[in-house]
Design a protein around this motif. Structure first.
Motif, mmCIF file in Angstrom:
data_model
loop_
_atom_site.group_PDB
_atom_site.id
_atom_site.type_symbol
_atom_site.label_atom_id
_atom_site.label_comp_id
_atom_site.label_asym_id
_atom_site.label_seq_id
_atom_site.Cartn_x
_atom_site.Cartn_y
_atom_site.Cartn_z
ATOM 1 N N ALA A 120 1.182 -1.559 -0.103
ATOM 2 C CA ALA A 120 0.432 0.321 -0.018
ATOM 3 C C ALA A 120 0.904 1.423 0.310
ATOM 4 N N ILE A 121 1.940 0.904 0.707
ATOM 5 C CA ILE A 121 2.344 2.448 1.215
ATOM 6 C C ILE A 121 3.162 2.359 -0.700
ATOM 7 N N GLU A 122 3.771 1.905 -1.080
ATOM 8 C CA GLU A 122 4.084 1.580 -2.290
ATOM 9 C C GLU A 122 3.094 2.792 -3.326
ATOM 10 N N ARG A 123 2.079 2.437 -3.662
ATOM 11 C CA ARG A 123 1.150 3.335 -4.178
ATOM 12 C C ARG A 123 0.255 4.801 -3.970
ATOM 13 N N LEU A 124 1.100 4.427 -2.833
ATOM 14 C CA LEU A 124 0.481 5.834 -2.204
ATOM 15 C C LEU A 124 0.927 7.378 -2.555
ATOM 16 N N GLN A 125 -0.253 8.242 -2.793
ATOM 17 C CA GLN A 125 0.670 9.109 -3.766
ATOM 18 C C GLN A 125 0.283 10.496 -2.441
ATOM 19 N N SER A 126 -0.329 10.530 -1.052
ATOM 20 C CA SER A 126 -0.842 11.627 0.122
ATOM 21 C C SER A 126 0.919 11.567 0.864
ATOM 22 N N PRO A 127 1.657 12.524 0.505
ATOM 23 C CA PRO A 127 2.739 13.373 1.282
ATOM 24 C C PRO A 127 2.205 12.777 3.068
ATOM 25 N N GLU A 128 0.979 13.184 3.840
ATOM 26 C CA GLU A 128 0.835 13.107 4.689
ATOM 27 C C GLU A 128 1.328 11.938 5.430
ATOM 28 N N VAL A 129 -0.070 11.240 4.364
ATOM 29 C CA VAL A 129 0.217 9.466 4.736
ATOM 30 C C VAL A 129 1.166 9.140 5.298
ATOM 31 N N LEU A 130 2.728 9.335 3.664
ATOM 32 C CA LEU A 130 3.730 8.861 3.859
ATOM 33 C C LEU A 130 4.742 9.101 5.015
ATOM 34 N N ALA A 146 8.669 4.250 2.612
ATOM 35 C CA ALA A 146 7.107 5.449 2.735
ATOM 36 C C ALA A 146 8.277 6.940 2.738
ATOM 37 N N VAL A 147 9.895 6.602 3.606
ATOM 38 C CA VAL A 147 10.287 8.458 3.501
ATOM 39 C C VAL A 147 11.095 8.293 2.226
ATOM 40 N N GLU A 148 10.763 7.332 1.374
ATOM 41 C CA GLU A 148 11.841 6.833 -0.078
ATOM 42 C C GLU A 148 11.305 8.210 -1.102
ATOM 43 N N ARG A 149 9.516 7.364 -0.188
ATOM 44 C CA ARG A 149 8.878 8.026 -1.593
ATOM 45 C C ARG A 149 7.938 9.858 -0.962
ATOM 46 N N ILE A 150 8.553 10.004 -0.403
ATOM 47 C CA ILE A 150 8.055 11.233 -0.106
ATOM 48 C C ILE A 150 9.236 12.774 -0.426
ATOM 49 N N GLU A 151 8.275 13.197 -1.428
ATOM 50 C CA GLU A 151 8.504 14.823 -2.628
ATOM 51 C C GLU A 151 8.010 15.755 -1.632
ATOM 52 N N THR A 152 7.565 16.284 -0.739
ATOM 53 C CA THR A 152 7.814 17.520 -0.489
ATOM 54 C C THR A 152 8.220 18.123 0.808
ATOM 55 N N LYS A 153 8.618 18.916 0.872
ATOM 56 C CA LYS A 153 9.577 19.931 1.765
ATOM 57 C C LYS A 153 8.402 19.650 3.689
ATOM 58 N N TYR A 171 16.074 8.975 9.220
ATOM 59 C CA TYR A 171 16.370 10.060 9.650
ATOM 60 C C TYR A 171 17.317 11.073 8.901
ATOM 61 N N ARG A 172 18.407 9.872 8.254
ATOM 62 C CA ARG A 172 19.315 10.324 7.403
ATOM 63 C C ARG A 172 18.567 10.603 6.025
ATOM 64 N N SER A 173 17.684 9.808 5.551
ATOM 65 C CA SER A 173 17.293 9.709 4.014
ATOM 66 C C SER A 173 16.268 10.830 4.365
ATOM 67 N N ALA A 174 15.868 11.027 5.339
ATOM 68 C CA ALA A 174 14.782 12.364 4.921
ATOM 69 C C ALA A 174 15.393 13.856 5.030
ATOM 70 N N ARG A 175 17.158 13.835 5.807
ATOM 71 C CA ARG A 175 17.997 14.725 5.918
ATOM 72 C C ARG A 175 18.043 15.292 4.242
ATOM 73 N N GLU A 176 18.288 13.892 3.745
ATOM 74 C CA GLU A 176 19.311 14.336 2.403
ATOM 75 C C GLU A 176 17.904 14.542 1.585
ATOM 76 N N LYS A 177 17.354 14.356 1.457
ATOM 77 C CA LYS A 177 15.936 14.878 0.582
ATOM 78 C C LYS A 177 15.796 16.000 0.968
ATOM 79 N N LEU A 178 15.826 16.126 2.197
ATOM 80 C CA LEU A 178 15.405 17.597 2.010
ATOM 81 C C LEU A 178 16.779 18.780 1.730
ATOM 82 N N ARG A 179 17.640 18.022 1.867
ATOM 83 C CA ARG A 179 19.017 18.603 1.275
ATOM 84 C C ARG A 179 19.064 18.790 -0.101
#
Length: 961
Positions: A120-130, A146-153, A171-179
């Motif tokens: 289900a996570i691999e098909r989600l589009q909602s950033p809040e739910v992810l 889930a964190v890999e599919r998040i694209e919004t800041k 935590y590291r993945s989210a920080r890297e995507k924010l960077r």
């Protein structure tokens, strides 16, 4: 849960198994919406529910189908899923058909199975739910997906704030995507700044006329521009291209000018290189060894030099100067070679003359020879030191040595001449021609030697004059000797003629013939020659005698010929062996044995013809000499090898690694062998030296083995001592505390001793003895602890009974017929009781006793004691129930449900919260029982407690805290 059946009522089936196809048909096609809703509630097939959700016209049916579909996907009704085989894989596959984002979000958050949530996570589009899944999903892999599919800041920042240190990877993945998002947002500003920087650098190119460096910088700028060209604005692109084109035009003009200059320089460099090559060739002229070669090289270089074009004066002038210098050097070398050739020719002539002087048998003319030696040494001084020159000087030295020897001999002979002359005169007076004739010849040779040796004039003139006077007298004697020789020859002829008819054995006749021929040859050698008639007479008689001896002589000749063939065969065998033998792989012992046998065979062969003896003997000796040289070389090599082995063995005597030294010694012993032995004495001496060195190494091993054996005996005695000490301790010590300390010490000693080697045959029995001894000691420790514990509980029971009598007496609740215990009597009885070894227990029971004493003096304390008296009944009942569970004692039937609920509740609490089982220590519960305080008397409770005590008494160690 494990004990769910004890805590909850049995779940009633909401529906029985039904045919899903029938339910699906009813849910989809029945006319009554109520019937469709009821069928939908019991339907568990995910594909059927999906079709109903999409196609049914009734909103109620669709709502029920949606709720049912979501619950089944989430796995909240596992029993129904297992009934129809809707396993995890089926639900994951079903999620691929779901398009409703709300369903996917619910499954991703509420699904029970990690695989279903992941799908289900691999098909989600909602950033809040992810973000919610990245923070709250129990499985780390799902949080990462889930964190890999998040694209919004905003969502990524939410994950960073909430995840904290619970999952460092998320935590590291989210920080890297924010960077990366921050970099994308800053990209336009960076591109504009970089465009401005690149344009400015491009416009500065060529200003300092560092064209090659600027061209390389342009390539670098082009690579940097290519990375941002598509993102640059048109004005920036135009500005950069203009600056670039301007630089390239200027660079092209510079390149053309440089090419023309380089072409001219290359032409000059080519001419310069050709002239340098000619000079290098000319520089090799002095090293040539012939005049013709130098002349040809100079002419070739001169022709090529004149044919080349001239260089600029500043470059041509040094080359011309070097050219003239090298030409002069070549001419000088050619002249030197001519002079050298003449000297070498003169050297060859002088060498031949020196050799002739050395080979000359007559005395040398010392004056002429001295002049030749001086000229020869002057010639050698002018020539380089070569092997030929050294050989020539060697000949000159030999000639000079001969001249010195000749002069010395001449001086010696000059001193002897007067004595020899007097002796000659005496022999002539006595008519002894045989002695006078050689003496006269010796004097004449001495005078010639003195004259040739350049001795002072007049040194031998008197001797020469006297010798000239004696010469006629010598000639007279020679005439008389001829007459005597003729008489002797006549006698030989007569004796030989008699032998023709003599009756003698052929061997004796042949020997006599040989003797008389030797006499004849002696006369011919020492006296005047015989007349032809006498010689013919003697030889005719000899031929007749020889004819008589021919059969014997032929037999002797045949025997000698056979012996010659045998000796030639021996020589052929030796020479053939020497020509074919492989000296690298030969058996030297067989060669040595064959050499001895060959010598014995050669000695056993009879005589051969004298004319062949010398050649055969020389051939045999030469072959044996070659063989002996090989044998001697091998003997020396074998001796050297043995000396080396001895040196290597002696070097191993002090080797620290004894095992390696022994292995090397054995290998060296295998290398010891004799190929060609030396003298028996020398061989024995070498062998004794080698054997002594080997014995020294093996004696080290024997000593080490003995020391090791003694050490293992000591280690064995140490372990046996430990076992003996353990047995002694088990028999003598009763204090558990000291027993435990001593046991730990013995185990430590045994552990230390285990690292020490002992005899292998003793290890097994000794280990078994230690195990048995340690188990016996541990059992004795357990028995001592049980005995001490029972004594402590007995004492605690007596103390508690004393306290209870005092408390019940104060409360007026004692048994009828028992007089209340007065405080003074209680204190006296308490003082008579021993104290507990456990200070905590002693303090607790003493506090109970002190409280009881205070209650006898203070009404408030008595009132508090009564309140505890009423409350302690419940506590004692609970303690008794817990002790029954631990001791395995049956509980009264009326308390069975309470016992079951208590067991299940405590087990559930321990499984959920991870707490330790509070019922695990019977000793702690017993202590609480005795320390609890007074309670209303109950025969049933006392009987239950007594049964508990008896059960625990039957199981030693069961009351262990």
């Amino acid at each position: 849960m494990l004990f769910e059946r004890f805590l909850k009522k049995k779940r009633q089936d909401t529906h029985k198994e039904e045919d899903q196809e029938v339910l699906a048909e009813r849910a989809r096609n029945h006319e009554d919406p109520a019937a469709r809703r009821e069928a939908t509630r019991r339907l568990v097939g995910l594909p059927h529910l999906r079709l109903i959700l999409a196609d049914d016209t009734d909103a109620g049916v669709r709502e029920i189908a949606a709720a049912r579909y979501r619950h089944l996907l989430c796995g909240t009704q596992p029993a129904e899923l297992s009934a129809v085989g809707a396993n995890v894989d089926a639900r994951v596959a079903e999620l691929s058909h779901v398009e409703d984002a709300r369903i996917l979000e619910q499954v991703a958050v509420q699904g029970l199975d990690p695989e279903v949530r992941r799908a289900a996570i691999e098909r989600l589009q909602s950033p809040e739910v992810l973000a919610l899944c990245a923070v709250q999903d129990p499985l780390a892999a799902n949080r990462g997906a889930a964190v890999e599919r998040i694209e919004t800041k905003d969502a990524l920042e939410q994950v960073v704030r909430q995840i904290g240190k619970r999952d460092k990877n998320v935590y590291r993945s989210a920080r890297e995507k924010l960077r990366l998002i921050a970099e994308r947002e800053e990209r336009p500003l960076r591109v504009r700044a970089l465009c401005d920087e690149l344009c400015q650098k491009a416009e500065r190119l060529g200003r300092l006329e560092q064209w090659n460096q600027d061209r390389a910088i342009l390539d670098l700028l082009d690579r940097q521009w290519a990375e941002i060209r598509d993102e640059a604005e048109p004005d920036w692109r135009t500005r950069y291209e203009t600056a670039r084109e301007h630089f390239l035009q200027a660079y092209g003009g510079h390149a053309r000018e440089t090419a023309a200059r380089v072409a001219a320089e290359e032409a000059h460099e080519s001419l310069h290189a050709e002239r340098l090559a000619l000079l290098d060739s000319l520089a090799e002229a002095p090293a040539l060894t012939t005049e013709q070669a130098i002349r040809a090289l100079c002419e070739q270089v001169a022709t090529a030099w004149d044919a080349l074009d001239a260089l600029p004066p500043q470059r041509q002038r040094p080359l011309d100067q070097r050219y003239r210098t090298l030409m002069d050097a070549a001419d000088a070398a050619r002249t030197a070679l001519g002079d050298q050739r003449k000297r070498v020719s003169q050297l060859h002539k002088s060498s031949n003359r020196a050799q002739k002087l050395l080979d000359e048998p007559k005395p040398l003319d010392l004056r002429a020879t001295k002049t030749f030696i001086e000229q020869a040494r002057a010639l050698a001084a002018e020539l380089p030191a070569t092997a030929e020159t050294e050989a020539f000087l060697g000949l000159v030295e030999r000639v000079e040595s001969r001249t010195k020897t000749q002069r010395k001999n001449a001086e010696h002979r000059l001193k002897q001449l007067p004595d020899k002359l007097a002796e000659l005169e005496k022999h002539l007076e006595d008519g002894e021609l045989k002695k006078a004739d050689p003496l006269f010849q010796s004097l004449r040779a001495g005078l010639d030697l003195v004259e040739a040796s350049a001795l002072p004039k007049g040194a031998a003139e008197e001797i020469a004059a006297r010798l000239h006077v004696l010469a006629p007298r010598l000639r007279d004697l020679q005439h008389w000797r001829r007459w005597g020789a003729d008489q002797h020859r006549d006698g030989l002829c007569e004796e030989m003629e008699q032998l023709i008819e003599a009756d003698l054995p052929l061997q004796a006749l042949s020997e006599r013939l040989h003797t008389m021929r030797l006499d004849w040859k002696g006369l011919e050698k020492t006296g005047p020659r015989a007349s032809p008639a006498i010689a013919e007479r003697f030889h005719k008689a000899c031929d007749a005698v020889q004819e008589r001896c021919r059969p014997y002589l032929e037999a002797q000749a045949a025997e000698r010929e056979a012996n010659r063939a045998a000796r030639e065969s021996v020589c052929d065998q030796i020479e053939d062996f020497l020509s074919k033998v492989d000296w690298e792989r030969i058996d030297w012992k067989r060669v040595l044995r064959a050499e001895r046998e060959t010598r014995h065979t050669w000695a056993s062969i009879g005589p051969v013809d004298p004319r062949h003896f010398k050649a055969l003997e020389g051939r045999f000796r030469q072959a044996l000499k070659q063989l002996d040289r090989r044998l001697d070389a091998e003997r020396k090599r074998n001796q050297a090898m043995k000396q080396e082995l001895i040196a290597r063995i002696e070097g191993l005597v002090d080797e620290p690694d004894l095992d390696a030294a022994i292995e090397q010694t054995k290998a060296l012993q295998r290398e010891w062998h004799t190929t060609v032995p030396a003298r028996h004495k020398d061989e024995n001496k070498l062998w004794q030296t080698f054997r002594s060195a080997c014995d020294a190494i093996f004696e080290r091993r024997a000593a080490l083995h003995q020391a090791h054996a003694n050490e293992m005996k000591e280690h064995l005695a140490t372990r046996e001592t430990i076992c003996t000490d353990a047995l002694t301790l088990a028999r003598t010590e009763q204090d558990p505390k000291r027993l435990r300390a001593e046991l730990r010490e013995l185990e430590r000693r045994w552990e230390d001793a285990q690292s020490l080697p002992i005899p292998r045959q003793s290890a097994g029995p000794l280990n078994e003895r230690w195990r048995e001894t340690r188990e016996a000691l541990k059992q004795h420790l357990r028995d001592s602890e049980d005995q001490q514990r029972r004594g402590a509980f007995d004492l605690l029971q007596r103390q508690a009974q004393l306290c209870e009598r005092l408390e019940l007496g104060l409360l007026g609740e004692g048994d009828e017929g028992d007089a209340p215990l007065a405080p003074d009597a209680a204190e006296q009885a308490w003082a008579e009781l021993p104290q507990q070894q456990d200070n905590e227990i002693q303090q607790a029971i003493a506090a109970r006793f002190s409280t009881a004493l205070l209650a006898g003096r203070d009404p408030e304390q008595l009132a508090a004691l009564r309140r505890r008296y009423d409350a302690n009944a419940v506590r004692l009942s609970q303690l008794c129930l817990q002790l029954e569970i631990l001791a395995g004692v049956e509980t009264p039937p009326e308390l069975a449900q309470q016992r079951l609920e208590f067991q299940v509740a405590r087990l559930t609490e321990r499984m959920v919260d991870g707490e330790e089982d509070p019922l695990q220590g019977s000793a702690r519960l017993l202590k609480e029982w005795y320390l609890c305080g007074p309670a209303p008397r109950s025969a049933g409770l006392d009987g239950r407690f007594e049964r508990i005590r008896q059960a625990l008494a039957r199981e030693p160690g069961a009351a262990t805290a």
